[in-house]
Design an enzyme around this catalytic site. Structure first.
Site, PDB file in Angstrom:
ATOM      1  N   GLY C  54       0.828  -1.194   0.000  1.00  0.00           N
ATOM      2  CA  GLY C  54       0.000   0.000   0.000  1.00  0.00           C
ATOM      3  C   GLY C  54       0.867   1.251   0.000  1.00  0.00           C
ATOM      4  O   GLY C  54       2.004   1.233   0.468  1.00  0.00           O
ATOM      5  N   SER C  55       0.337   2.342  -0.524  1.00  0.00           N
ATOM      6  CA  SER C  55       1.040   3.623  -0.433  1.00  0.00           C
ATOM      7  C   SER C  55       0.827   4.219   0.952  1.00  0.00           C
ATOM      8  O   SER C  55       0.095   3.674   1.769  1.00  0.00           O
ATOM      9  CB  SER C  55       0.531   4.563  -1.511  1.00  0.00           C
ATOM     10  OG  SER C  55       0.930   4.097  -2.782  1.00  0.00           O
ATOM     11  N   HIS C  57       3.476   4.890   2.967  1.00  0.00           N
ATOM     12  CA  HIS C  57       4.645   4.560   3.783  1.00  0.00           C
ATOM     13  C   HIS C  57       5.909   5.200   3.239  1.00  0.00           C
ATOM     14  O   HIS C  57       7.021   4.758   3.534  1.00  0.00           O
ATOM     15  CB  HIS C  57       4.853   3.052   3.818  1.00  0.00           C
ATOM     16  CG  HIS C  57       3.636   2.279   4.171  1.00  0.00           C
ATOM     17  ND1 HIS C  57       2.968   2.475   5.357  1.00  0.00           N
ATOM     18  CD2 HIS C  57       2.932   1.333   3.495  1.00  0.00           C
ATOM     19  CE1 HIS C  57       1.926   1.663   5.397  1.00  0.00           C
ATOM     20  NE2 HIS C  57       1.876   0.972   4.280  1.00  0.00           N
ATOM     21  N   LYS C 105       5.620  -7.736   2.551  1.00  0.00           N
ATOM     22  CA  LYS C 105       5.303  -7.559   3.964  1.00  0.00           C
ATOM     23  C   LYS C 105       4.121  -8.477   4.294  1.00  0.00           C
ATOM     24  O   LYS C 105       3.156  -8.549   3.519  1.00  0.00           O
ATOM     25  CB  LYS C 105       4.958  -6.094   4.252  1.00  0.00           C
ATOM     26  CG  LYS C 105       6.088  -5.146   3.849  1.00  0.00           C
ATOM     27  CD  LYS C 105       5.913  -3.724   4.380  1.00  0.00           C
ATOM     28  CE  LYS C 105       4.763  -2.964   3.759  1.00  0.00           C
ATOM     29  NZ  LYS C 105       4.805  -2.860   2.286  1.00  0.00           N
ATOM     30  N   ASP C 110      -1.466  -8.293   0.942  1.00  0.00           N
ATOM     31  CA  ASP C 110      -0.208  -8.339   0.188  1.00  0.00           C
ATOM     32  C   ASP C 110       0.145  -9.770  -0.184  1.00  0.00           C
ATOM     33  O   ASP C 110       0.528 -10.063  -1.320  1.00  0.00           O
ATOM     34  CB  ASP C 110       0.927  -7.707   1.020  1.00  0.00           C
ATOM     35  CG  ASP C 110       0.690  -6.229   1.262  1.00  0.00           C
ATOM     36  OD1 ASP C 110      -0.248  -5.897   2.016  1.00  0.00           O
ATOM     37  OD2 ASP C 110       1.421  -5.394   0.689  1.00  0.00           O
ATOM     38  N   HIS C 219      -0.184   1.106   9.328  1.00  0.00           N
ATOM     39  CA  HIS C 219      -1.379   1.342   8.523  1.00  0.00           C
ATOM     40  C   HIS C 219      -2.421   2.132   9.289  1.00  0.00           C
ATOM     41  O   HIS C 219      -3.606   2.040   8.992  1.00  0.00           O
ATOM     42  CB  HIS C 219      -1.984   0.013   8.066  1.00  0.00           C
ATOM     43  CG  HIS C 219      -1.114  -0.703   7.092  1.00  0.00           C
ATOM     44  ND1 HIS C 219      -0.164  -1.606   7.486  1.00  0.00           N
ATOM     45  CD2 HIS C 219      -1.017  -0.610   5.747  1.00  0.00           C
ATOM     46  CE1 HIS C 219       0.466  -2.065   6.412  1.00  0.00           C
ATOM     47  NE2 HIS C 219      -0.013  -1.477   5.350  1.00  0.00           N
TER      48      HIS C 219
END
Ligand SMILES: Nc1ncnc2c1ncn2[C@@H]1O[C@H](COP(=O)(O)OP(=O)(O)O)[C@@H](O)[C@H]1O
Ligand SMILES: Nc1ncnc2c1ncn2[C@@H]1O[C@H](COP(=O)(O)OP(=O)(O)O)[C@@H](O)[C@H]1O
Ligand SMILES: [Mg+2]
Ligand SMILES: [Mg+2]
Ligand SMILES: [Mg+2]
Ligand SMILES: [Mg+2]
Lengths: 333, 209, 333, 209
Positions: C54-55, C57, C105, C110, C219
């Protein structure tokens, strides 16, 4: 106020101590008087480069101590300029005989304290030149004011003057290139939120949920005016326009574009700002030759950013590209 | 009554107390038009002065002020450090080696302090800085000394003029120091340095009373 | 919610576009399907290294694309794993014939999406190995749970496996060193504030003024428990203890100490945490051989940090020191 | 009445409407025990399904579900994307090329969808995931189909069981997915994936009614 600190009064001591532990390969820390020097200082034959100012702008300045940039950084209390009794010994510690350049952000406190330290150093036989950084277009510049503040451009002055010192330029030459960078860089900032100075404990100003501060500095001081929240492209245009017109950027100019985070803004948002700024520069016919995006001169956990544009010439580009090895900026080595 | 080193030490001690008590207030004054550190800076500086006074008790009023000047210069930082440092240094020089200070000597020293601040900071009256407290204070002290005043009357005149001067900074638009960055928005706020200057001169009265 | 964005739905597109503009010398950006590859990919004879997730991070993962680290990064929506139709073409784009290692991860989303992409890539004749990162000691690890999350250790796995790939290690060898790093690193995090996902618009959890979340992930999900605010040393001890005991760190161990900011915490505070962590490690007789302090794997503008400890062996240290040239991590070149 | 491609397209269209309408609610469910994206993910995915349906209208129910599976797989991301993708793919396979689906075929397809989710995600009943909606739904559908049920009755049975199953996740402690990281703190919250599953099966009734 929630912060990862032990005691508001020990913030700078402990932070600098941690910095010294983490970067023991690069720097030496003097605890009292407090200053940070390059591990191998004084470097024989090299002009020494020193900067300093209030803490709270990390990685500025200690993060820029190392090969190709600063020989010493002198941290004051949070948002408070350091004192001559720190600046003087730091100056002496990095003087190899070739003299020392002080890079000073143009704030009354910094100017006065560095002025005193420079006088004392001269009295001890060390030649000192001072480069003042005053790149903030948000502030009116006149003889009857304190003048423009030194903000984002400081990082660029330190890198480029640092490279000049490293390649062996003379004291006057290093100061001259520092001045040249300063004359060719302009910056403007915005805050989406305030920051909280640890010893104060309350945010430095109030912003409603739909307000932002335009023309913010790096000390949690309010900016020039509040405006209603806008989208990233709108804000970018607002910051960039005065920067470009004050610099007189026109078609064919080569520039370095520096989008700087104030500490609390995600990197992803800085790239959204960068995207728009790059578009605007392309529309104006300017070429972005070099870029810097990240948190390089901050105001604690403030949310917001600043945009700096530096008009490059070939020598500045070369010096920008020269190897640098510091905690916060590193390439070529 | 003349002013001796006991008065000077009492004065500086009462300054330290005043800064500790008004630390939060001075920070709060510095928040809207500055960077929220003035109270912290002054408190840190005068606590250090107390330590120095205890370490090496001075023998003359001039020595007490000189020690204060050096300490403020090295511990306060920011704009206030060098400005107050210069002020105390000039006053110390004016006192010289005298064991006691008379009304004329006091007025001269206050004027020297003011001149030092102006020389250092290049601010004029009305720029919304500590100069706006020191100029009327030095002038009132001079007038009181020229009249029939004793030292207490001179100190009272200075303190009252400084307080009035500090209050009078409220509507001003700053042209020097950090507040100048705000332009018109600096109006409607008291200058923190003028406020701390008034506290310092008020403490001088308390020490003599 | 105040953010430097134009539209919650275009955050990732515009941010990645800006990233590509700012680092055009390092990376190529594919807009649709969205992925970022190393400029010179595929590198002949080299095992390809790909990571994604995911974006939100940033600088993870795109900031780590370049020589000596990743060949490709695949960004999903904010906090949402990318999909196989992004992962597959990115995998193909970096395959030089030597195969591709996916660094994943350990989150259900994921794992499932990368699993599918790996199957599809194998079907197209590309050998894929997957290194799972699951270093978060805050989470219970058992067969009956989703297992530990991948957090700070991811950066270290990417750097060290990246160096192994760069020196010419085989597909299996690169995967093996990635697994070895993962087995020797543990992490634990804390949040002082929540973050706000752009499309959600409200903070991910609530914290009172005197509360912090211990065992936070990256998250914006709540952590294991809330506790009253403590000072930095106290918090550091709380994070470090489970990390060290789970790793079984004892006297004589050599470690890499990584203090990571969650995005909204000033660097100065991270150094205060680093200072205490270094003290504790010294008390335990462990030697901090390498350090990393900064915002390397973040949760938008969350305030807080994580502490990772990696038990080093000589090979890992060598690979850590090997040259790396990416937007967010650079040395030796 | 049997279920044809018109029903399938209506179903998927109503799913898209349901996800748009419940986007904020599903995000809110995902906030305390997840990462605040489930509503955004599902809405993005089903909007993309609508576009695909318009671009290349399918000719059989199975084709409609297959197109949905591929689209969700490539647009949703996260855990839900592959899980729903697998579910729709298995159901599509069960429908095969048939132009119409009868009660038994429908029940078989729902069970296949459930089995696909379990195979993919390895969650068991009671783990507080979408399995807790799909298992009772598939079982209720089977029972209804085994009885005298028509397709509508089978769909209603599935939808009602899914809703009950979703509600029943409230007290559970999660053992799979992001909510598992919270341990005991995950109790007292509805699982967002179970909630969206119930919405999907409810839409199937609306499309047939
Ligand atoms: N040029 C100047 N001349 C006289 N006084 C000044 C000048 N600049 C600033 N000051 C005084 O200094 C005060 C601020 O002190 P302080 O907050 O301690 O330092 P800083 O502004 O560096 O944070 C102001 O309120 C003002 O009275
Ligand atoms: N292993 C699993 N098996 C079945 N369903 C799962 C599993 N893991 C997660 N889920 C479902 O996925 C939902 C979360 O989807 P979403 O929020 O879109 O993805 P993410 O968790 O990656 O953010 C959960 O509410 C749960 O119903
Ligand atoms: Mg200050
Ligand atoms: Mg101040
Ligand atoms: Mg997600
Ligand atoms: Mg989610």
């Amino acid at each position: 106020m929630k912060k990862l600190i032990n005691d508001p009064r020990s913030v700078v001591d402990e932070s600098v101590e941690g910095f010294g532990l983490a970067h023991a390969d690069l720097v030496t820390v003097s605890a009292d008087p407090k200053y940070v020097t390059r591990k191998d200082a004084p470097v024989a034959g090299k002009v020494g480069l020193l900067s300093g100012g209030g803490s709270g702008h990390e990685p500025l300045h200690a993060g820029y101590v190392g090969r190709g940039m600063l020989d010493a950084a002198v941290p004051g209390a949070v948002f408070t300029s350091p004192t001559p009794d720190q600046i003087l010994p730091a100056t002496l510690a990095i003087n190899s005989g070739a003299g020392v350049v002080h890079i000073v952000k143009n704030y009354t406190g910094d100017v006065l304290n560095f002025e005193t330290a420079a006088e004392l150093a001269q009295a001890e036989g060390v030649e000192v030149r001072t480069v003042f950084v005053n790149d903030d277009v948000a502030v009116e510049d006149s003889l009857y004011t304190a003048g423009r503040r030194g903000v984002g451009g400081t990082v660029l002055v330190e890198k480029i003057a640092g490279a000049a010192a490293e390649r062996g330029d003379s004291l006057d030459a290093v100061a001259a290139i520092g001045d040249r960078v300063n004359s060719n860089v302009r910056t403007m900032g915005v805050a989406l939120s305030a920051c909280t100075v640890p010893h104060a404990g309350t945010p430095s100003f109030e912003l409603a949920d739909n307000e932002i501060e335009i023309g913010i500095g790096i000390h949690g001081e309010p900016g020039r005016h509040k405006i209603p929240m806008e989208n990233a492209d709108g804000i970018t245009d607002r910051l960039l326009e005065p920067v470009l017109s004050d610099l007189g950027i026109s078609s064919g100019d080569k520039v370095l574009l520096f989008v700087n985070g104030m500490g609390g803004t995600p990197l992803s948002e800085l790239y959204i700002v960068y995207r728009r700024a790059a578009q605007v520069l392309a529309e104006r016919g300017a070429t972005v030759e070099r870029s810097l995006v990240g948190n390089y001169i901050t105001a604690l956990e403030m949310q917001g950013c600043s945009i700096s544009v530096l008009r490059l010439d070939d020598e500045m580009t070369q010096l920008w590209d020269a190897p640098v090895h510091t905690a916060a900026l590193r390439w070529g080595v | 009554m003349l002013l001796d080193v006991k008065w000077a030490v009492r004065w500086l001690t009462m300054c330290a107390e005043a800064m500790a008590e008004n630390r939060a207030w001075l920070i709060e004054l510095d928040r809207p038009i500055g960077d929220s550190d003035h109270g912290e800076n002054m408190d840190r500086g005068f606590q250090a002065v107390l330590e120095k006074l205890a370490e090496a008790p001075p023998e003359t009023p001039g020595a007490a002020l000189k020690l204060t000047a050096m300490t403020l210069m090295s511990k306060v930082g920011g704009a206030a450090g060098p400005l107050y440092g210069t002020a105390f240094l000039r006053a110390a020089t004016a006192f010289g080696d005298a064991l006691e200070v008379d009304p004329a000597g006091l007025a001269t020293a206050l004027m020297a302090a003011r001149d030092g601040i102006v020389a250092r900071g290049k601010a004029e009256s009305g720029d919304k800085t500590m100069v706006d407290a020191w100029t009327p204070a030095a002038e009132a002290a001079q007038a009181a000394a020229d009249g029939t005043g004793n030292v207490l009357a001179v100190l009272v005149a200075a303190a009252e003029a400084a307080e009035a001067g500090a209050v009078a900074t409220d509507p001003l638009v700053a042209r020097k120091g950090r507040a100048s960055y705000l332009g018109e928005r600096s109006a409607g706020h008291r200058d923190p340095g003028a406020a701390s200057s008034a506290l310092i001169l008020r403490a001088a009265v308390g020490a003599a009373a």
